[in-house]
Design an enzyme around this catalytic site. Structure first.
Site, PDB file in Angstrom:
ATOM      1  N   ASP A   1       0.850  -1.198   0.000  1.00  0.00           N
ATOM      2  CA  ASP A   1       0.000   0.000   0.000  1.00  0.00           C
ATOM      3  C   ASP A   1       0.887   1.250   0.000  1.00  0.00           C
ATOM      4  OD1 ASP A   1      -1.863   2.096   0.692  1.00  0.00           O
ATOM      5  OD2 ASP A   1      -3.212   0.534   1.400  1.00  0.00           O
TER       6      ASP A   1
ATOM      7  N   SER B   1      -7.132   4.349  -1.370  1.00  0.00           N
ATOM      8  CA  SER B   1      -6.995   2.888  -1.346  1.00  0.00           C
ATOM      9  C   SER B   1      -8.318   2.182  -1.590  1.00  0.00           C
ATOM     10  CB  SER B   1      -6.400   2.441  -0.004  1.00  0.00           C
ATOM     11  OG  SER B   1      -5.085   2.916   0.142  1.00  0.00           O
TER      12      SER B   1
ATOM     13  N   ASP C   1     -10.076  -2.336   6.900  1.00  0.00           N
ATOM     14  CA  ASP C   1      -9.526  -1.200   6.174  1.00  0.00           C
ATOM     15  C   ASP C   1      -9.774  -1.385   4.677  1.00  0.00           C
ATOM     16  OD1 ASP C   1      -8.306   1.240   5.984  1.00  0.00           O
ATOM     17  OD2 ASP C   1      -6.281   0.520   6.346  1.00  0.00           O
TER      18      ASP C   1
ATOM     19  N   THR D   1      -8.215  -1.777   1.692  1.00  0.00           N
ATOM     20  CA  THR D   1      -7.709  -2.778   0.756  1.00  0.00           C
ATOM     21  C   THR D   1      -8.278  -4.164   1.006  1.00  0.00           C
ATOM     22  OG1 THR D   1      -5.698  -1.472   0.440  1.00  0.00           O
ATOM     23  CG2 THR D   1      -5.609  -3.775  -0.221  1.00  0.00           C
TER      24      THR D   1
ATOM     25  N   ARG E   1     -15.834   3.963   3.049  1.00  0.00           N
ATOM     26  CA  ARG E   1     -14.845   3.098   3.683  1.00  0.00           C
ATOM     27  C   ARG E   1     -14.809   3.236   5.200  1.00  0.00           C
ATOM     28  NH1 ARG E   1      -8.930   5.162   1.996  1.00  0.00           N
ATOM     29  NH2 ARG E   1      -8.381   3.878   3.795  1.00  0.00           N
TER      30      ARG E   1
ATOM     31  N   GLU F   1      -1.427  -7.844   2.068  1.00  0.00           N
ATOM     32  CA  GLU F   1      -1.189  -6.402   2.016  1.00  0.00           C
ATOM     33  C   GLU F   1      -0.183  -5.968   3.079  1.00  0.00           C
ATOM     34  OE1 GLU F   1      -3.464  -2.085   2.442  1.00  0.00           O
ATOM     35  OE2 GLU F   1      -4.126  -3.793   3.628  1.00  0.00           O
TER      36      GLU F   1
ATOM     37  N   ASP G   1       2.140   2.844   3.342  1.00  0.00           N
ATOM     38  CA  ASP G   1       1.258   3.994   3.143  1.00  0.00           C
ATOM     39  C   ASP G   1       1.062   4.788   4.432  1.00  0.00           C
ATOM     40  OD1 ASP G   1      -1.257   5.317   1.619  1.00  0.00           O
ATOM     41  OD2 ASP G   1      -1.912   4.687   3.620  1.00  0.00           O
ATOM     42  N   LYS G   2       0.741   4.106   5.503  1.00  0.00           N
ATOM     43  CA  LYS G   2       0.410   4.818   6.745  1.00  0.00           C
ATOM     44  C   LYS G   2       1.599   5.618   7.257  1.00  0.00           C
ATOM     45  CE  LYS G   2      -3.068   1.350   7.982  1.00  0.00           C
ATOM     46  NZ  LYS G   2      -4.195   2.157   7.527  1.00  0.00           N
TER      47      LYS G   2
ATOM     48  N   HIS H   1       2.092   8.758   5.124  1.00  0.00           N
ATOM     49  CA  HIS H   1       1.244   9.870   5.559  1.00  0.00           C
ATOM     50  C   HIS H   1       1.879  10.628   6.724  1.00  0.00           C
ATOM     51  CE1 HIS H   1      -2.171   9.199   2.962  1.00  0.00           C
ATOM     52  NE2 HIS H   1      -2.304   7.940   3.352  1.00  0.00           N
TER      53      HIS H   1
ATOM     54  N   ASP I   1      -1.102  -0.007  -4.690  1.00  0.00           N
ATOM     55  CA  ASP I   1      -2.402   0.563  -5.044  1.00  0.00           C
ATOM     56  C   ASP I   1      -2.291   1.988  -5.559  1.00  0.00           C
ATOM     57  OD1 ASP I   1      -1.605   1.443  -2.562  1.00  0.00           O
ATOM     58  OD2 ASP I   1      -3.532   1.143  -1.580  1.00  0.00           O
ATOM     59  N   HIS I   2      -1.220   2.680  -5.170  1.00  0.00           N
ATOM     60  CA  HIS I   2      -0.998   4.058  -5.613  1.00  0.00           C
ATOM     61  C   HIS I   2       0.397   4.484  -5.185  1.00  0.00           C
ATOM     62  CE1 HIS I   2      -1.556   5.122  -1.401  1.00  0.00           C
ATOM     63  NE2 HIS I   2      -2.722   4.484  -1.425  1.00  0.00           N
TER      64      HIS I   2
ATOM     65  N   HIS J   1      -1.274  10.909  -1.107  1.00  0.00           N
ATOM     66  CA  HIS J   1      -0.989  10.009  -2.219  1.00  0.00           C
ATOM     67  C   HIS J   1      -0.592  10.831  -3.438  1.00  0.00           C
ATOM     68  CE1 HIS J   1      -4.205   7.036  -0.458  1.00  0.00           C
ATOM     69  NE2 HIS J   1      -3.197   7.256   0.363  1.00  0.00           N
TER      70      HIS J   1
END
Length: 441
Positions: free
Chosen positions: A43, A92, A144, A146, A157, A313, A318-319, A322, A360-361, A404
């Protein structure tokens, strides 16, 4: 001590198994039906994040397991608005829904149409209907975005547990919907579900025949084995569904360090441990290995190409992106890479397996010249090679969290149908590859 031992050990295992394979085995595996599909999602793991982890751990000239696939391409990641116009930066939820269903949707929506908000069948649901064994492993909450895209259909979500349904009135069971993501996930009776999110499953169901029970109690009533640590996971019966809940929320990250700040930090080394990660928390590689054992035991030994589907995953690349935390990012990328090594080792021993790894991105981290005067947040790491590595983040105002990005991201594969990832494709095409490889409609 260098951080490369686990990565190098995985490479040796895969290389040894590949060397033992008969000549032409790889070419044959590219065309025959898959006996199993392992989809690994990093992610927020764009090329910058992969390069950051590579430089820090195995060196600029080294290679991660992520880098060693024989077929590599890129795919596009945009979402759409309710009218079908592109939203160039996806979240996501929309991105996972794209490969889970083969359809673009709006940011924030889970496996529903962008215009009419109707549920779309997912690859995991189709696999279950076809009699395949199924599994989902994540370092995020199992509710979450994904993992949820495989097992649920909600308008937003955020509707993860029965107490979280404010933004999904049409999805309430009282309104004829399927309920929260946690409720829908349990009702699907997936063979193996491993991750975080225990707090969501401890919420009480408010509607329907399960009213008054927690979601975890509903799972147990349906025959799920609910476990909360590595010892429990090792002891489960492969003949019954498994729900592993290894943290109240997301699983704590493996590495720590100083986040980036305005003006930069002093040069630092990452700490390959986290005092807030409880003992007994299984790593992503261990979860992946156990999931594959359980799915292999549950699936029939069939010659028609059908077997199992597993999604894995690594969520906190990702987290931590951020949070502008490069050490957290790198540690989670390394943990993900170990899971990739487990999948590739399994495929070397089971040549009919398709293994795909992607993201995913993209995300916010940039690798800059050490002398650069970054306008945003930055830090300087000292790599295992002893060189300085400057990392910067500048996608949002200070304190608002990093964003992202809308770039294309890597997709790589080995095994049957791996050639389908070559060139430039889109996330929605991954759904067709998964479905084709598994022989499902």
């Amino acid at each position: 001590m260098r951080h490369t031992a686990a990565v190098a050990a995985g490479a040796l295992v895969v290389a040894a198994a590949a060397a033992a394979a008969p000549a032409g085995a790889e070419e044959s595996a590219r065309t025959r039906p898959a006996t199993g599909v392992i989809l690994l999602i990093g992610d927020g793991m764009g090329d910058s994040e992969i390069t950051l982890a590579r430089n820090y751990t195995v060196g600029a000239a080294g290679r991660l397991q992520i880098d060693r696939f024989p077929a590599t391409g890129v795919y596009t990641t945009y979402a759409v608005d309710s009218g079908g116009r592109p939203e160039y930066v996806t979240d996501s939820a929309a991105s996972a829904s794209a490969w889970a269903t083969g359809r673009k949707t709006v940011n924030g929506r889970i496996s529903k149409t962008p215009d009419t908000d109707r549920p779309l069948p997912t690859v995991l649901e189709l696999a279950r209907r076809a009699g395949l064994a199924t599994g989902s492993v994540t370092t995020a909450e199992l509710t979450d975005a994904t993992p949820a895209a495989l097992t649920a259909h909600v308008g937003d979500r955020s509707c993860q547990g029965p107490a979280d349904m404010a933004d999904c009135p049409a999805d309430l069971r009282a309104a004829g919907g399927g309920g929260s993501i946690a409720e829908q996930t349990v009702a699907l009776d997936v063979d193996v579900l491993l991750g975080g999110g225990r707090e969501r499953f401890d919420q009480v169901v408010t509607d329907g025949p399960d009213r008054g029970l927690t979601v975890a109690q509903v799972a147990r009533r349906r025959g799920h084995q609910v476990v909360t640590d590595a010892a429990g996971l090792r002891g489960v019966d492969p003949g019954r569904p498994v729900l592993g809940l290894f943290a109240p929320g997301a699983v704590p990250v493996e590495w720590t360090g100083k986040p980036a700040v305005l003006g930069g930090t002093a040069p630092q080394r990452c700490v390959p441990s986290n005092p807030e990660r409880p003992a007994g928390t299984p790593g992503l590689a261990a979860q992946t290995a156990r999931a594959l054992e359980l799915l292999t035991a549950r699936r029939p030994d069939r010659k028609d190409g059908k077997g199992f589907f597993l999604q894995v995953e690594g969520a906190s690349v990702d987290k931590q992106g951020h949070e502008a935390d490069p050490c957290g990012q790198i540690g989670e990328t390394v943990a993900f890479d170990r899971a990739v090594a487990v999948a590739r080792d399994y495929a070397a021993r089971h040549p009919g397996t398709l293994v795909i790894t992607t993201a995913d991105h993209g995300h916010a981290s940039q690798i800059l010249p050490v002398e650069a005067r970054a306008r945003g947040l930055s830090t300087t790491l000292v790599t295992d090679e002893g060189s300085p590595l400057k990392v910067a983040y500048a996608t949002n105002a200070d304190g608002d969290g990093e964003e992202h990005t809308g770039v294309q991201v890597r997709i790589a594969a080995q095994g049957p149908y791996s050639q389908r990832v070559l060139g430039v494709t889109d996330q929605t095409e991954l759904f067709d590859t998964l479905r084709t490889a598994l022989g499902i409609r």
